[in-house]
Scaffold this active site. Structure first.
Site, PDB file in Angstrom:
ATOM      1  N   TYR A  67      70.934  31.179  81.172  1.00 26.29           N
ATOM      2  CA  TYR A  67      71.721  31.949  80.194  1.00 26.29           C
ATOM      3  C   TYR A  67      72.890  31.096  79.718  1.00 26.29           C
ATOM      4  CZ  TYR A  67      74.488  35.559  77.929  1.00 26.29           C
ATOM      5  OH  TYR A  67      75.210  36.286  77.004  1.00 26.29           O
ATOM      6  N   ARG A 127      63.215  47.636  68.634  1.00 29.43           N
ATOM      7  CA  ARG A 127      63.060  49.086  68.804  1.00 29.43           C
ATOM      8  C   ARG A 127      63.351  49.813  67.483  1.00 29.43           C
ATOM      9  NH1 ARG A 127      66.698  49.596  74.077  1.00 29.43           N
ATOM     10  NH2 ARG A 127      67.712  47.894  72.964  1.00 29.43           N
ATOM     11  N   GLU A 170      74.203  47.461  76.979  1.00 24.76           N
ATOM     12  CA  GLU A 170      72.982  47.461  77.800  1.00 24.76           C
ATOM     13  C   GLU A 170      72.686  46.071  78.371  1.00 24.76           C
ATOM     14  OE1 GLU A 170      69.800  49.221  75.497  1.00 24.76           O
ATOM     15  OE2 GLU A 170      71.058  50.939  74.997  1.00 24.76           O
ATOM     16  N   SER A 174      79.357  33.413  73.714  1.00 26.89           N
ATOM     17  CA  SER A 174      79.788  34.061  74.958  1.00 26.89           C
ATOM     18  C   SER A 174      80.775  33.152  75.675  1.00 26.89           C
ATOM     19  CB  SER A 174      78.574  34.299  75.865  1.00 26.89           C
ATOM     20  OG  SER A 174      78.980  34.740  77.152  1.00 26.89           O
TER      21      SER A 174
END
Ligand code: NDP
Ligand code: 8X3
Length: 257
Positions: free
Chosen positions: A157, A39, A193, A144
């Site tokens: 994931y 973006r 997000e 993570s």
């Protein structure tokens, strides 16, 4: 003492969340920044904000880390301009969907594997040789807690984040004998997000992930990354796991009801 001022830091996934928080944090510390994400409008807004507040050099590029050609072109443009990053923060990543594997959508699987694993590899492959040739560099991968413990419906994931952990360890071995540092910062629940993307825009469901506890913010994670990056060149942190105090592992999360 800040060793970050004047460094050139390339951040992938800089348009949101942890990557954007790193951009803000490193601008405060006086680092020059290269910001990549898909973006471009977001990147331009962030660069304008940081450029108005800090005397640092900023450049942005619309780069989809899944597109190896685009990654190579953007990296070559940096190298041609003599701007080999001192630090690469591989933050671009996502979860897409959360369903049992037997009900999983292969499009979601592709999105996660192509971004979290192949994207991280594309960027690292394009930048690391130049760091080695120049004799200086630090790669920080965002892993993570999902790369340490699996959880129901986390399947693909989890696999990508276990994979990121293996890649961090592998890279660290492959650069033995060079001054290059390789680190992984592995957060638990961070309100960004991330969950909105995971649940394909379902904001209510995303909000419920952080209900009843104080999650980490992107800034909390950026603080930890800044600590890791700021250490003297002879000190390398291989892996840091950071969670909210309300979270003790993937399963033990205390929520006020
Ligand atoms: P956000 O969704 O807020 O940010 C993700 C960033 O990744 C965005 O800037 C997005 O930019 C970028 N991105 C996604 N796909 C691509 C792509 N194909 N090419 C380039 N950039 C891409 O989430 P977080 O900041 O939370 O996530 C950052 C990293 O942290 C991820 O790797 C995630 O797995 C990890 N993480 C997150 C945790 C959490 O609880 N939030 C906990 C542990 C780890 P754009 O869409 O503009 O391309
Ligand atoms: C993101 C944290 O617990 O949602 O990596 O997998 S979790």
């Amino acid at each position: 003492m800040s060793r970050i001022a004047g460094k050139l830091i390339l951040i992938t996934g800089a348009s949101s969340g942890i990557g954007a928080a790193c951009a803000r944090r490193f601008a405060v510390e006086g680092a020059d920044l290269v910001l990549w994400a898909r973006r471009a409008d977001r990147l331009e807004r962030l660069a304008a904000e940081l450029g108005a507040e800090h005397r640092v050099k900023l450049s942005v590029a619309q780069v989809d880390v899944r597109d190896r050609g685009a990654v190579d072109r953007a990296a070559e443009a940096l190298v041609r301009a003599g701007r080999i990053p001192d630090v690469l923060i591989n933050s671009a990543g996502l979860a897409s969907g959360m369903t049992k594997i037997q009900e999983g959508d292969p499009e979601d699987w592709d999105r996660m594997i192509d971004t979290n694993l192949k994207g991280l590899l594309n960027v690292t492959r394009a930048i690391l040789p130049h760091m080695i040739a120049r004799g200086r560099g630090h790669i920080v991968n965002i892993g993570s807690t999902a790369g340490h413990q699996t959880y129901p419906m986390g399947n693909v994931y989890n696999a990508t984040k276990f994979g990121v952990r293996a890649l961090t360890e592998g890279m660290n071995l492959d650069v033995a004998g060079t001054p290059i540092r390789v680190s992984s910062v592995d957060p638990g629940l961070v309100e960004t997000e991330f969950s909105e993307v995971r649940f394909h825009g379902d904001r209510q469901r995303a909000k419920s992930v952080y209900q009843g506890l104080q999650p980490l913010t992107g800034d909390d994670v950026a603080d930890t990354i800044a600590y890791v990056v700021n250490l003297p060149e002879h000190v390398n942190i291989l892996d840091v796991v950071i969670m909210p105090t309300a979270q003790r592992n993937v399963y033990v999360v205390h929520r006020e009801t």
